[in-house]
Design an enzyme around this catalytic site. Structure first.
Site, short mmCIF file in Angstrom:
data_model
loop_
_atom_site.label_atom_id
_atom_site.label_comp_id
_atom_site.label_asym_id
_atom_site.label_seq_id
_atom_site.Cartn_x
_atom_site.Cartn_y
_atom_site.Cartn_z
N HIS A 52 0.86 -1.18 0.00
CA HIS A 52 0.00 0.00 0.00
C HIS A 52 0.90 1.24 0.00
CE1 HIS A 52 -3.89 -2.03 1.66
NE2 HIS A 52 -3.42 -2.60 0.56
N GLU A 54 1.04 3.89 1.83
CA GLU A 54 1.58 4.33 3.12
C GLU A 54 2.81 3.48 3.50
OE1 GLU A 54 -1.48 3.51 2.34
OE2 GLU A 54 -3.01 4.50 3.56
N CYS A 77 -5.98 1.91 5.69
CA CYS A 77 -6.79 0.71 5.96
C CYS A 77 -6.51 0.19 7.36
CB CYS A 77 -6.52 -0.36 4.91
SG CYS A 77 -4.91 -1.10 5.07
N CYS A 86 -2.45 -0.55 7.36
CA CYS A 86 -1.61 0.66 7.32
C CYS A 86 -1.69 1.44 8.62
CB CYS A 86 -2.02 1.54 6.15
SG CYS A 86 -1.59 0.79 4.59
#
Ligand SMILES: NC(=O)c1ccc[n+]([C@@H]2O[C@H](COP(=O)([O-])OP(=O)(O)OC[C@H]3O[C@@H](n4cnc5c(N)ncnc54)[C@H](OP(=O)(O)O)[C@@H]3O)[C@@H](O)[C@H]2O)c1
Length: 391
Positions: A52, A54, A77, A86
């Protein structure tokens, strides 16, 4: 400060687009680290199943995070999916402020990421440039609401509205600039879908031969008669591993096996009076990992999808040839008595591409049908200037 926030978010939006055509049913997301209004680092979600944004960002940045704010396009998330949550990763750092454009509509997030950050004492700012992000990431937001792939269609039309001559000759109605742009359109989607007649007549490869993207978009063929597709067709030979064919559930087992042995994937669906129901086929394609699909004709397939109010966006190239007769651009599967009852697409933008005019339209009916609110990007204007390749 508000203006700077928007400027930073727009930089992130531009980076998020790096995932177009690669993140499939995942959202387009970018994240950035900001200190005293300056962007220190940014990263994006680049690949379905990949890190992801992040996590990619926090892996990349090795400096101190004291007094650093995290900006994300989408709410971080909170659930374990293909990658770790995350929010947990963020809470292990010194970050105390998080700004994001939009809540994640995914049923496992929907504000839970924000609540977790707030509960841990972080400052959260949202929304920022919300409608702009909904436009950029419209396929994902639509997927979440509708459970269907975002569908857009591309057609090159003669002056009198045909897509091919009566003998099915269509190459080339459009000029090189329009064809170049079509490759860019392909680069942004998970798959290019065509009706079987287009495959039988044109033997297309449906690849993006312009952008050099890491992997090609998939190809989807819709047919009730898979036995009429020759194994020597490019999509069934060279591109078999990337091709999905929508076939009747009653397909003869030996034919199904033979096709699957060649490497193609079959999506089976019931026939109703000899036709598929799109409300049955499209959720299957979405579950197979196609979040955004470009329909490249022909007129039978495009017309059917317009009649079903499932086609969201149109890319039309109005070209200079006059054919007099031929294959119509969209053969609707219903009749319209009154103009005011006809399906209607709103004008989004127009450009001149060499000798052709490119027109982009949006169906408000198909979006209303599933209760999806969308405001087109404010910079989409109705222009008719110069030649450019920007969507
Ligand atoms: N100018 C352009 O931009 C452009 C783009 C693409 C194609 N073309 C031209 O368009 C021509 C082909 O267009 P076309 O309109 O004749 O055909 P088409 O739309 O390419 O294909 C129609 C076929 O798709 C399948 N199909 C579509 N919707 C279906 C549904 N709801 N249920 C079941 N099957 C469905 C059926 O396949 P089966 O017959 O196998 O059952 C149907 O006969 C070609 O000449 C091609 O060169 C032009």
């Amino acid at each position: 400060m508000e203006i700077r926030r928007q400027e930073i978010m727009e930089l992130l939006f531009a980076r998020a687009l790096a995932g177009e055509g690669m993140v499939k049913t995942n959202p387009l997301v970018a994240a950035g680290l900001v200190k005293d209004g300056e962007l220190l680092e940014l990263a994006a979600h680049r690949q379905f199943g990949g890190l992801h944004a992040e996590a990619a960002l926090l892996n990349k940045y090795t400096g101190s995070l004291q007094g650093v704010e995290l900006y994300c396009t989408l709410e971080p998330c909170v659930h374990q999916g293909k990658t770790a949550p995350c929010t947990e990763r963020i809470l292990k750092t010194d970050i105390e402020e998080v700004t994001f454009a939009h809540i994640d509509p995914h049923p496992r997030v929907q504000g839970r990421g924000m609540k977790k950050l707030l509960k841990a004492g972080l400052t959260v700012t949202t929304p920022v440039c919300r409608s702009q992000y909904r436009w950029l990431n419209r396929a994902y937001f639509y997927n979440q609401v509708a459970g269907l792939p975002w569908l857009e269609a591309k057609l090159a039309l003669s002056v009198d509205g045909y897509i091919a001559t009566e003998s099915h000759h269509s190459q080339w109605l459009s000029g090189p600039e329009s064809r170049h742009y079509t490759h860019l359109l392909r680069s942004r989607v998970d798959a290019v879908m065509v009706g079987a007649e287009t495959v039988r007549r044109d033997n297309p490869s449906l690849t993006d031969r312009v952008t050099g993207r890491e992997s090609q978009p998939g190809a989807i063929i819709v047919t009730t008669r898979p036995q009429t597709l020759s194994p020597s067709l490019t999509l069934l030979s060279e591109r078999a591993a990337e091709t999905t064919i929508v076939v009747p559930s009653q397909i003869e087992p030996a034919l199904g096996e033979k096709l699957e042995e060649s490497g193609v994937t079959l999506v089976r669906s019931e026939l109703h009076d000899g036709r598929y129901r799109w409300t049955e086929v499209l959720p299957r394609l979405y579950r197979a990992g196609f979040g955004r699909i470009l329909v490249e004709g022909g007129g039978g397939l495009v017309g059917d999808l317009i009649s079903a109010q499932l086609l969201n966006e149109l890319h039309l190239f109005n070209c200079g040839h006059v054919l007099g007769s031929g294959i119509r651009s969209a053969r609707l599967s219903h009749k319209t008595e009154k103009v005011f009852n006809a399906p209607r697409f709103r004008l989004l933008e127009q450009h001149r591409f060499g000798e052709d005019i490119y027109i982009r339209r949006l169906s408000e009916q198909s979006l209303r049908r599933v209760g999806f609110n969308l405001t087109p990007h404010p910079r989409l204007r109705q222009r008719l200037t110069g030649v450019g390749f920007k969507g």
